[in-house]
Design a protein around this motif. Structure first.
Motif, short mmCIF file in Angstrom:
data_model
loop_
_atom_site.label_atom_id
_atom_site.label_comp_id
_atom_site.label_asym_id
_atom_site.label_seq_id
_atom_site.Cartn_x
_atom_site.Cartn_y
_atom_site.Cartn_z
N CYS A 200 0.85 -1.20 0.00
CA CYS A 200 0.00 0.00 0.00
C CYS A 200 0.89 1.24 0.00
CB CYS A 200 -0.92 -0.01 1.21
SG CYS A 200 -0.05 -0.20 2.79
N GLU A 201 0.30 2.38 0.33
CA GLU A 201 1.01 3.64 0.43
C GLU A 201 2.00 3.59 1.60
OE1 GLU A 201 2.03 7.63 1.58
OE2 GLU A 201 0.78 6.29 2.80
N PHE A 202 3.09 4.33 1.51
CA PHE A 202 4.20 4.22 2.46
C PHE A 202 3.79 4.44 3.91
CE2 PHE A 202 7.77 6.18 4.75
CZ PHE A 202 8.73 5.19 4.62
N GLU A 203 3.08 5.52 4.20
CA GLU A 203 2.71 5.81 5.58
C GLU A 203 1.73 4.76 6.12
OE1 GLU A 203 4.23 7.93 7.37
OE2 GLU A 203 5.36 8.86 5.72
N ALA A 204 0.83 4.30 5.26
CA ALA A 204 -0.10 3.23 5.67
C ALA A 204 0.68 1.95 5.94
CB ALA A 204 -1.14 3.01 4.58
N MET A 205 1.69 1.66 5.12
CA MET A 205 2.52 0.48 5.32
C MET A 205 3.20 0.51 6.68
SD MET A 205 5.94 -0.53 5.43
CE MET A 205 6.80 0.83 4.63
N LYS A 206 3.72 1.67 7.08
CA LYS A 206 4.42 1.75 8.35
C LYS A 206 3.49 1.44 9.53
CE LYS A 206 6.36 5.85 8.17
NZ LYS A 206 7.24 6.95 8.60
N LEU A 207 2.25 1.89 9.46
CA LEU A 207 1.30 1.60 10.53
C LEU A 207 0.94 0.11 10.57
CD1 LEU A 207 -1.04 4.71 10.16
CD2 LEU A 207 0.68 4.30 11.93
N LEU A 208 0.80 -0.50 9.42
CA LEU A 208 0.53 -1.93 9.37
C LEU A 208 1.74 -2.74 9.82
CD1 LEU A 208 -1.47 -1.83 6.07
CD2 LEU A 208 -2.29 -3.00 8.12
N TYR A 224 4.74 -10.63 4.36
CA TYR A 224 5.32 -9.84 3.27
C TYR A 224 4.70 -8.46 3.38
CZ TYR A 224 5.85 -7.65 -1.27
OH TYR A 224 6.13 -6.75 -2.26
N ILE A 225 5.53 -7.42 3.43
CA ILE A 225 5.01 -6.06 3.55
C ILE A 225 5.87 -5.12 2.73
CG2 ILE A 225 6.28 -5.60 5.70
CD1 ILE A 225 3.71 -3.96 6.56
N SER A 226 5.21 -4.26 1.95
CA SER A 226 5.93 -3.35 1.06
C SER A 226 5.10 -2.10 0.81
CB SER A 226 6.21 -4.05 -0.27
OG SER A 226 6.88 -3.19 -1.17
N SER A 227 5.79 -1.00 0.57
CA SER A 227 5.09 0.20 0.10
C SER A 227 5.23 0.27 -1.40
CB SER A 227 5.65 1.47 0.76
OG SER A 227 6.98 1.72 0.37
N TYR A 228 4.13 0.46 -2.09
CA TYR A 228 4.13 0.58 -3.54
C TYR A 228 4.28 2.02 -4.01
CZ TYR A 228 2.85 -4.25 -4.76
OH TYR A 228 2.84 -5.61 -4.98
N TRP A 229 3.97 2.97 -3.11
CA TRP A 229 4.05 4.38 -3.48
C TRP A 229 4.00 5.21 -2.20
CZ3 TRP A 229 -0.47 7.81 -3.23
CH2 TRP A 229 -1.62 7.17 -2.70
N LYS A 230 4.27 6.50 -2.33
CA LYS A 230 4.13 7.45 -1.23
C LYS A 230 3.40 8.67 -1.72
CE LYS A 230 6.69 10.12 2.26
NZ LYS A 230 5.58 9.99 3.24
N ARG A 231 2.37 9.03 -1.02
CA ARG A 231 1.54 10.16 -1.43
C ARG A 231 2.39 11.42 -1.58
NH1 ARG A 231 -3.92 11.78 -1.37
NH2 ARG A 231 -4.27 13.93 -0.73
N GLY A 232 2.27 12.08 -2.73
CA GLY A 232 2.98 13.32 -2.99
C GLY A 232 4.34 13.16 -3.64
#
Length: 250
Positions: A200-208, A224-232
Motif C-alpha cells: 500500500c502507500e508508504f505511511e499506511a505500510m508503516k502503521l501496518l 510480506y510487507i511493502s510500500s508501492y508508493w508514497k503520497r505526494g
C-alpha cells in the motif's frame, strides 16, 4: 542471472474497468519469449521524457497473462484520473501504440496452504492481491482488506468462499493512512494467521508494519510487507524514501 533485455510491446486494447482503474493489454511480436506464468509479477514501463532526457521508468504488476498478451492495471490517483506520466500514457493509449518494457520481475505469492491469510492493500496493490486470491485453494480461509477511491471501484474478485473481502472507500487515496491498519486491528484472531501479505502507500505500510511485525510479532516467515508508493512523491523519490526506511531497520 543476467537481466532480460527490454522488449517493445504493442497496445492490443485499452479500457476503463472502474472509475479509477484503467487496463491496458500489451502484446504483439515483442511478446515472443516472454516468460510464462508471470501474473502477479511486475514489469518496468519505459516512458519517453517530455524534456528529451532518459526514459521515465514506472513499475506495474502484471494483472493477468495469456499467450497473446499481458494485462496491466493502472490505479488513477488524481481527482481528474491522471496522476503522472504512466497513467497519462495509459489513458491515451490506442491499439497499435508501442512501448518499451523491462522485466518481468518475480511475483510475491502467498505460501502454500489453506491459511488463514490476511491480504491488505490499496488500489495500487489490487492487481497483485487479485492474482493471489485466484491462486488460493478452494478451502482457504482469511480476510482481504482493500481500499479504493469510489464505491464503483469495487471489483468482483475470484476467491475462495472462506475468504471475506472488506472494502474501504476513501476519495483521497493515501490521505488517511490509518484506515487500513485500523481495519486490520478490528479483525478477530489476527495472532492465528498463517501469513499476512501487505502492499500500500508508504505511511499506511508503516502503521501496518507496527501492528503486524512489532505488536503481533510476525517475522518474515509470516509477513510480506511493502510500500508501492508514497503520497505526494514520484516513483524515483519514493524509492529513496523506501531505501532510507530499510536502512533504518524498517
Amino acid at each position: 542471472m543476467a537481466r532480460p533485455e527490454p522488449r517493445i510491446l504493442k497496445v492490443i486494447d485499452s479500457m476503463r474497468l472502474t472509475p479509477n482503474m484503467h487496463r491496458v493489454i500489451l502484446g504483439g511480436d515483442g511478446l515472443a519469449g516472454f516468460p510464462a506464468e508471470r501474473s502477479g509479477g511486475y514489469v518496468k514501463l519505459m516512458l519517453p521524457d517530455a524534456g528529451g532526457g532518459r526514459p521515465l521508468m514506472r513499475t506495474y504488476s502484471i494483472r493477468s497473462q495469456s499467450e497473446t498478451g499481458i494485462a496491466i492495471d493502472f490505479a488513477l490517483h488524481g481527482p481528474d484520473g491522471d496522476s503522472g506520466p504512466a497513467t497519462s500514457w495509459a489513458l491515451e493509449a490506442q491499439a497499435g501504440d508501442l512501448i518499451r518494457l523491462g522485466g518481468p520481475g518475480d511475483a510475491k505469492p502467498l505460501p502454500t496452504g489453506r491459511g488463514p491469510f490476511l491480504l491488505v492493500g490499496d488500489m495500487t496493490a489490487l492487481p497483485a492481491i487479485s492474482v493471489n486470491l485466484e491462486g488460493l485453494p478452494a478451502d482457504a480461509t482469511g480476510d482481504a482488506i482493500l481500499l479504493v477511491r469510489d464505491e464503483e471501484d469495487k471489483q468482483t474478485l475470484a476467491k475462495p468462499d472462506g475468504v471475506t473481502v472488506h472494502w474501504l472507500v476513501d476519495a483521497e487515496l493515501g490521505a488517511h493512512p490509518a484506515l487500513l491498519a485500523d481495519a486490520a486491528r478490528q479483525l478477530p484472531a489476527v495472532e492465528e494467521l498463517a501469513y499476512a501479505w501487505v502492499a500500500c502507500e508508504f505511511e499506511a505500510m508503516k502503521l501496518l508494519r507496527q501492528f503486524l511485525r512489532v505488536e503481533q510479532g510476525f517475522g518474515p516467515d509470516r509477513l510480506y510487507i511493502s510500500s508501492y508508493w508514497k503520497r505526494g512523491l514520484i516513483e524515483d523519490d519514493h524509492k529513496q524514501v523506501k531505501r532510507a526506511d530499510a536502512e533504518a531497520g524498517g
